[in-house]
Design a protein around this motif. Structure first.
Motif, PDB file in Angstrom:
ATOM      1  N   ASP A  75      -1.416   6.835   1.474  1.00  0.00           N
ATOM      2  CA  ASP A  75      -0.814   5.567   1.872  1.00  0.00           C
ATOM      3  C   ASP A  75      -1.575   4.932   3.034  1.00  0.00           C
ATOM      4  O   ASP A  75      -1.962   5.615   3.984  1.00  0.00           O
ATOM      5  CB  ASP A  75       0.643   5.760   2.321  1.00  0.00           C
ATOM      6  N   ILE A  77      -1.414   2.816   6.319  1.00  0.00           N
ATOM      7  CA  ILE A  77      -0.340   2.617   7.302  1.00  0.00           C
ATOM      8  C   ILE A  77      -0.843   1.931   8.559  1.00  0.00           C
ATOM      9  O   ILE A  77      -2.040   1.879   8.824  1.00  0.00           O
ATOM     10  CB  ILE A  77       0.331   3.948   7.699  1.00  0.00           C
ATOM     11  N   HIS A 107       3.978   0.828   6.243  1.00  0.00           N
ATOM     12  CA  HIS A 107       2.876   0.604   5.311  1.00  0.00           C
ATOM     13  C   HIS A 107       2.104  -0.643   5.734  1.00  0.00           C
ATOM     14  O   HIS A 107       2.680  -1.610   6.219  1.00  0.00           O
ATOM     15  CB  HIS A 107       3.416   0.451   3.889  1.00  0.00           C
ATOM     16  N   THR A 112      -0.984  -2.630   0.711  1.00  0.00           N
ATOM     17  CA  THR A 112       0.093  -1.972  -0.030  1.00  0.00           C
ATOM     18  C   THR A 112       0.963  -2.996  -0.726  1.00  0.00           C
ATOM     19  O   THR A 112       1.348  -3.995  -0.126  1.00  0.00           O
ATOM     20  CB  THR A 112       0.982  -1.146   0.941  1.00  0.00           C
TER      21      THR A 112
END
Length: 148
Positions: A75, A77, A107, A112
């Protein structure tokens, strides 16, 4: 006029599986390796990718619990908090390092895709009917919120 209070922030990616543990006091503690990609701008306005660096990231209490529930390896971030130096001794040898202590993690909206759930959380002011959460005042396509 009130001053804007700032903190340090980092942007990167979750480079290891997030691990949830608990302190001696019973507080949740989240740990994972944070990868940060680095680039150099060239004279011709292109970018050259440099070596990725990896750093320790920790979070505590609600941020740790929410982060463990919502973050996964890979992910992208953004986190804010502070850098903390630490040292410890193991087998008679001294080790030192630094870690990023995150107070907020979310995020990276630029990297994202996700949808925002704006249903009120339990025991929040939103449950008491705050006007900004009323459906008639929401945008047709709400902008994503960052943070946990």
């Amino acid at each position: 006029m009130a001053r804007i209070q700032t903190q340090q922030a980092v942007a990167g990616f979750v480079a290891s599986d997030p691990q949830l543990s608990y302190t001696e006091k019973g507080d949740a503690r989240l740990y994972f390796k944070l990868g940060i990609e680095h680039y150099r701008r060239e004279d011709d306005q292109t970018f050259t990718k440099l070596e990725t660096t990896f750093h320790d990231l920790v979070a505590f209490k609600a941020t740790a619990e929410q982060g463990h529930d919502r973050l996964a390896k890979g992910d992208s971030i953004i986190a804010n908090g502070r850098v903390r130096d630490y040292s410890y001794e193991r087998d008679g040898q001294r080790f030192a390092g630094e870690e990023f202590v995150a107070t907020r993690i979310g995020h990276d909206m630029a990297r994202t895709r996700y949808e925002v759930d704006r249903t009120p959380r339990q025991n929040t002011v939103a449950q008491q009917g705050v006007a900004r959460d009323a459906p008639s005042q929401r945008a047709e396509h709400p902008s994503p919120a960052i943070g946990l």
